[in-house]
Design a protein around this motif. Structure first.
Motif, PDB file in Angstrom:
ATOM      1  N   LEU A   1     -12.016 -33.619 -13.801  1.00 45.46           N
ATOM      2  CA  LEU A   1     -12.920 -33.920 -14.919  1.00 45.46           C
ATOM      3  C   LEU A   1     -14.361 -33.558 -14.552  1.00 45.46           C
ATOM      4  CD1 LEU A   1     -13.498 -35.177 -17.717  1.00 45.46           C
ATOM      5  CD2 LEU A   1     -13.587 -37.418 -16.596  1.00 45.46           C
ATOM      6  N   MET A   2     -14.765 -33.884 -13.327  1.00 45.84           N
ATOM      7  CA  MET A   2     -16.137 -33.596 -12.906  1.00 45.84           C
ATOM      8  C   MET A   2     -16.395 -32.094 -12.832  1.00 45.84           C
ATOM      9  SD  MET A   2     -17.033 -36.589 -10.181  1.00 45.84           S
ATOM     10  CE  MET A   2     -18.728 -36.064  -9.955  1.00 45.84           C
ATOM     11  N   ARG A   3     -15.423 -31.345 -12.368  1.00 40.36           N
ATOM     12  CA  ARG A   3     -15.595 -29.886 -12.303  1.00 40.36           C
ATOM     13  C   ARG A   3     -15.736 -29.271 -13.687  1.00 40.36           C
ATOM     14  NH1 ARG A   3     -13.652 -26.397  -7.701  1.00 40.36           N
ATOM     15  NH2 ARG A   3     -13.752 -27.795  -5.935  1.00 40.36           N
ATOM     16  N   LYS A   4     -14.999 -29.845 -14.636  1.00 37.84           N
ATOM     17  CA  LYS A   4     -15.065 -29.317 -16.009  1.00 37.84           C
ATOM     18  C   LYS A   4     -16.368 -29.694 -16.700  1.00 37.84           C
ATOM     19  CE  LYS A   4     -11.461 -30.952 -18.116  1.00 37.84           C
ATOM     20  NZ  LYS A   4     -10.183 -31.353 -18.639  1.00 37.84           N
ATOM     21  N   SER A   5     -17.051 -30.711 -16.146  1.00 36.10           N
ATOM     22  CA  SER A   5     -18.214 -31.263 -16.845  1.00 36.10           C
ATOM     23  C   SER A   5     -19.538 -30.958 -16.156  1.00 36.10           C
ATOM     24  CB  SER A   5     -18.067 -32.783 -16.971  1.00 36.10           C
ATOM     25  OG  SER A   5     -16.767 -33.122 -17.386  1.00 36.10           O
ATOM     26  N   ASN A   6     -19.480 -30.432 -14.939  1.00 35.82           N
ATOM     27  CA  ASN A   6     -20.707 -30.126 -14.208  1.00 35.82           C
ATOM     28  C   ASN A   6     -20.726 -28.650 -13.818  1.00 35.82           C
ATOM     29  OD1 ASN A   6     -21.872 -32.855 -13.974  1.00 35.82           O
ATOM     30  ND2 ASN A   6     -20.005 -33.276 -12.807  1.00 35.82           N
ATOM     31  N   PRO A   7     -21.513 -27.841 -14.505  1.00 39.75           N
ATOM     32  CA  PRO A   7     -21.537 -26.423 -14.161  1.00 39.75           C
ATOM     33  C   PRO A   7     -22.101 -26.224 -12.751  1.00 39.75           C
ATOM     34  CG  PRO A   7     -23.321 -26.956 -15.667  1.00 39.75           C
ATOM     35  CD  PRO A   7     -22.466 -28.181 -15.569  1.00 39.75           C
TER      36      PRO A   7
END
Ligand code: AMP
Ligand code: MG
Length: 488
Positions: free
Chosen positions: A420-426
């Motif tokens: 989730l964090m990878r998808k939400s933090n460029p």
């Protein structure tokens, strides 16, 4: 010889069927020697356009405004706007809508040339655009698209072979912009101020039909229009905040009814987290500073609501009440989008009351220490805390403990949190020093390789690849603050 039809143009120009007072028909403005310097091939294909035909002489003549393809009806749109709070009559002074392309997926999009010459709305301007700013719009709008932020797109940039006069002589260029539409809050301001109410109504009906057909038969479709625009703008501006994007010139003529980001003049991404960040050279009061964007969004939407008053209710007082009720929802809607985005950035799947306090204490630490916005979240995502500038701080250690406890209170696995964090933090954004480096190579040396490499890194900003790592680096120390410019 290729004809324009082989290109795949498939126009149906609904805007041109509105009352003629909403636009001015314009003629092409030939330029001496047009050359294509960049083409967005995936976008061209999705529009149903043939790449070979588009890059042929006939194709380039269209994208430089020299020739009008069959069935195009070039026009410049009339609009008004509050610029830095002051109301003005504006209009497409240097843009020409060549037509609405119906894509193979049956989507309707505007094809507009920007920098294509003078129009009846040019006032004192020359109607032209310089190569650097058009390439800059290409890079940043495509980066926004890849980041998942609603935006107008960039199909191509052609140079004109003409020098344009700014502070110095610059090479002229034309950008082809693709948008769900170019209807703005300012289009409604134009209608409400200068046109009879029947024309305002026809614009509102047209806009509903084009962007929000599902509310056509609602009890009060104009209230539905207002509510939908509030929803889309709240969602959009929350996305800007969550990625550190500063629009820079949130005039009402630069707020699209479709909810797309429009007008990439003075925009830029923030490095260091600071609510007061302003890049635009003319924004001396900080009206459009990073920390002010959601407030200005509400201000602009209130201007939009005012234009709709005669349609909202026949009784003026009632109309004002209806508009105020709708506008008063904006802050809450914006805040909910922002909280939802922050939860994702920190890996939260559920909601807890104290989440907001956890977000604000992190941001406060970042503001105090001038931490890089993107890289702080990137480091948290990668678990490379030593890379954050706040790492050594006891306050951060306490915060980190609370964050870990909070993660422990939800049932999702570490892997799910990480995903989730990878998808939400460029991991990559178009950092100013990188954009400038690409523009300088292209404009000064005719070398487009630096820009193409940058565009490749920006294509999937959530990929976390090795090749992208060099684009995560911060600029070296510089004595000068970064400055951006409008209408260049
Ligand atoms: P912008 O700053 O791009 O939102 O533009 C504000 C207004 O000025 C719009 O009406 C533009 O069409 C107009 N404008 C900006 N640059 C030029 C130019 N070089 N020539 C004519 N009109 C312009
Ligand atoms: Mg504008």
């Amino acid at each position: 010889m290729t004809t324009s039809n082989e290109t795949g143009w498939n126009f149906d120009n609904s805007y041109a069927r509105l009352s003629q007072t909403f636009f001015s028909k314009v003629k092409p403005n030939p330029v001496p020697s047009p050359e294509m310097v960049i083409l967005n091939e995936p976008l061209a294909k999705s529009l149903g356009l043939n790449i070979d035909a588009l890059t042929s002489e006939a194709g380039i003549e269209v994208l430089s405004g020299c020739k009008v393809p069959k069935e195009a009806e070039p026009l410049a749109q009339a609009y008004a706007g509050h610029q830095f709070g002051h109301f003005n009559m504006l209009g497409d002074g240097r843009a020409m809508l060549i037509g609405e392309q119906i894509t193979p997926e049956d989507k309707r999009v505007d094809i507009q040339l920007k920098g294509s010459g003078r129009t009846p709305f040019s006032r004192g301007g020359d109607g032209r655009a310089a190569l650097g700013p058009m390439l800059r719009e290409f890079i940043i709008s495509e980066a926004m698209y890849a980041l998942g932020i609603p935006t107008t797109r960039s199909l191509a940039v052609v140079t004109t072979g003409e020098a344009i006069i700014r502070e110095t002589e610059l090479p002229g260029a034309i950008l082809t912009r693709v948008a769900d539409s170019h209807i703005r809050v300012g289009t409604f301001q134009f209608a409400a101020n200068w046109r009879p109410v029947e024309e305002l109504k026809s614009l509102a009906d047209y806009t509903i039909q084009r962007h929000y057909p599902e509310i056509r038969d609602a009890e009060n479709p104009y209230l539905g229009l207002l509510q939908n625009v509030i929803q889309r703008q709240a969602a959009l501006i929350a996305k800007w905040q969550l990625t550190g994007f500063i629009h820079g010139v949130m005039n009402t003529d630069n707020m699209a009814i479709s909810g797309e980001t429009i007008d990439y003049g003075p925009c830029a991404f923030m490095d260091k987290y600071d609510l007061a960040t302003v890049f635009s050279s003319i924004d001396r009061e900080g009206r459009y500073a990073y920390g002010n964007q959601s407030y200005i969004g509400g201000w602009n939407l209130a201007r939009f609501a005012e234009t709709l008053l005669p349609l909202l209710h026949e009784n003026e007082e009632e109309a004002v009440n209806i508009a105020q009720d709708a506008i008063s929802e904006y802050n809450k809607i914006y805040q909910n989008h922002w909280l939802e985005g922050m939860r994702a950035k920190l890996g939260f799947f559920n909601e807890e009351e104290q989440d907001e306090a956890l977000f604000t204490s992190l941001l406060k630490m970042m503001q105090k220490s001038g931490a890089d916005y993107t890289n702080t979240f990137r480091s948290l995502t990668l678990g490379k805390l030593e890379e954050t500038s706040i790492f050594d701080d006891q306050e951060f250690a306490n915060w980190h403990g609370q964050w870990q406890e909070r993660l422990g209170r939800q049932k999702e696995s570490k892997e799910a949190v990480n995903e989730l964090m990878r998808k939400s933090n460029p991991s990559v954004i178009p950092r100013n020093h990188r954009v400038e480096e690409a523009l300088s190579a292209a404009v000064n040396k005719g070398d487009y390789s630096v820009m193409k490499k940058l565009l490749a890194a920006l294509k999937d900003p959530y990929a976390y690849t090795i090749e992208q790592e060099e684009y995560c680096k911060l600029p070296g120390p510089s004595g000068m603050p970064y400055r951006t410019f409008c209408g260049t």
